[in-house]
Design a protein around this motif. Sequence first.
Motif, PDB file in Angstrom:
ATOM      1  N   TYR A  13       0.858  -1.224  -0.068  1.00  0.00           N
ATOM      2  CA  TYR A  13      -0.004   0.069   0.196  1.00  0.00           C
ATOM      3  C   TYR A  13       1.118   1.115   0.035  1.00  0.00           C
ATOM      4  O   TYR A  13       1.508   1.326   0.945  1.00  0.00           O
ATOM      5  N   ASP A  40      -3.541  -3.040  -2.977  1.00  0.00           N
ATOM      6  CA  ASP A  40      -4.820  -2.457  -2.821  1.00  0.00           C
ATOM      7  C   ASP A  40      -5.133  -1.145  -3.324  1.00  0.00           C
ATOM      8  O   ASP A  40      -5.580  -0.114  -2.595  1.00  0.00           O
ATOM      9  N   SER A  42      -3.024   1.269  -4.554  1.00  0.00           N
ATOM     10  CA  SER A  42      -2.261   2.373  -4.088  1.00  0.00           C
ATOM     11  C   SER A  42      -2.459   3.316  -4.726  1.00  0.00           C
ATOM     12  O   SER A  42      -2.309   3.573  -5.901  1.00  0.00           O
ATOM     13  N   LYS A  69      -8.168  -0.387   0.258  1.00  0.00           N
ATOM     14  CA  LYS A  69      -7.266  -0.775   1.275  1.00  0.00           C
ATOM     15  C   LYS A  69      -8.139  -1.605   2.278  1.00  0.00           C
ATOM     16  O   LYS A  69      -9.131  -1.205   2.619  1.00  0.00           O
TER      17      LYS A  69
END
Length: 249
Positions: A13, A40, A42, A69
């Motif tokens: 992330y 996720d 990012s 996230k």
Amino acid sequence: MKKLRTTIVIPTYNEAENLPKLVSALFSLPLDLKLLIVDDSSPDGTGRLADELAKTHPGRIEVLHRPGKMGLRSAYLNGFQKILDGDAQAVVQMDADFSHDPAKLVEMSELLKSSDVVLGSRYVPGGSVDQKWPLWRKWLSAFGNFYARSILSLPLHDVTTGYRMWRAGTLKQMPFERIQSNGYIFLVEMIYLAHCLEFKIGESPIYFADRRFGKSKMSFKIQMEAAIRIWQVLWNYRDLRKAGRLARL
Ligand SMILES: Nc1nc2c(ncn2[C@@H]2O[C@H](COP(=O)(O)OP(=O)(O)OP(=O)(O)O)[C@@H](O)[C@H]2O)c(=O)[nH]1
Ligand SMILES: [Mg+2]
């Protein structure tokens, strides 16, 4: 001695600055490695970067893109599900921010020959944390460890480390559906479950470096939450403690 086919699950992330360097450090090791990057979405574009790296390393890097996230727990469980159908013999959990020294994988592979899972441990002789780490963080990490292993009576030194190497066969026997907690406690819960199932756990000393690039996500709140959840972990596996290995049948 034939090298173990090893797949590393790297949750990311906002690790765009770290990832390219980490990938080249890993592929320069004398090990048979593949990577599964779990990103996720990012905001800093780590996912796109991971796809480019996968193109330059065909067959050795896979990328799992997730919509937002969703935390460490599901990042690893989704990753394991994807890997355990394949031919990996060993599976590694590692952070993307160079806190975990890639070179240590060689020693951990050695110890895995006589263990079911190996922990990269900061709290065994030869292990240490970054001197630059703020005092509160050193204290919190050491106390958090002492607290967790005392309540769970875990005969280990570093139960919150995120650097681990599992035998694929061991992971396949882990009842992931029973694992409930997220973040730090997820790591403690996984090793506690392995302990309750009587797997052989080894500890290999590591130096934990403070994150090289990017913003820290650690907070006091996360640690306090963890302190409360430990009791839930103790309660959740009371049956395994009683029945030991039998519970797995
Ligand atoms: N896919 C995914 N990865 C995450 C998430 N949270 C953290 N990570 C990654 O998990 C690894 C560990 O997270 P870190 O932020 O390094 O946690 P930490 O080491 O406790 O704290 P700092 O390094 O100080 O931020 C890193 O590779 C992160 O990029 C998440 O929600 N989803
Ligand atoms: Mg970190």
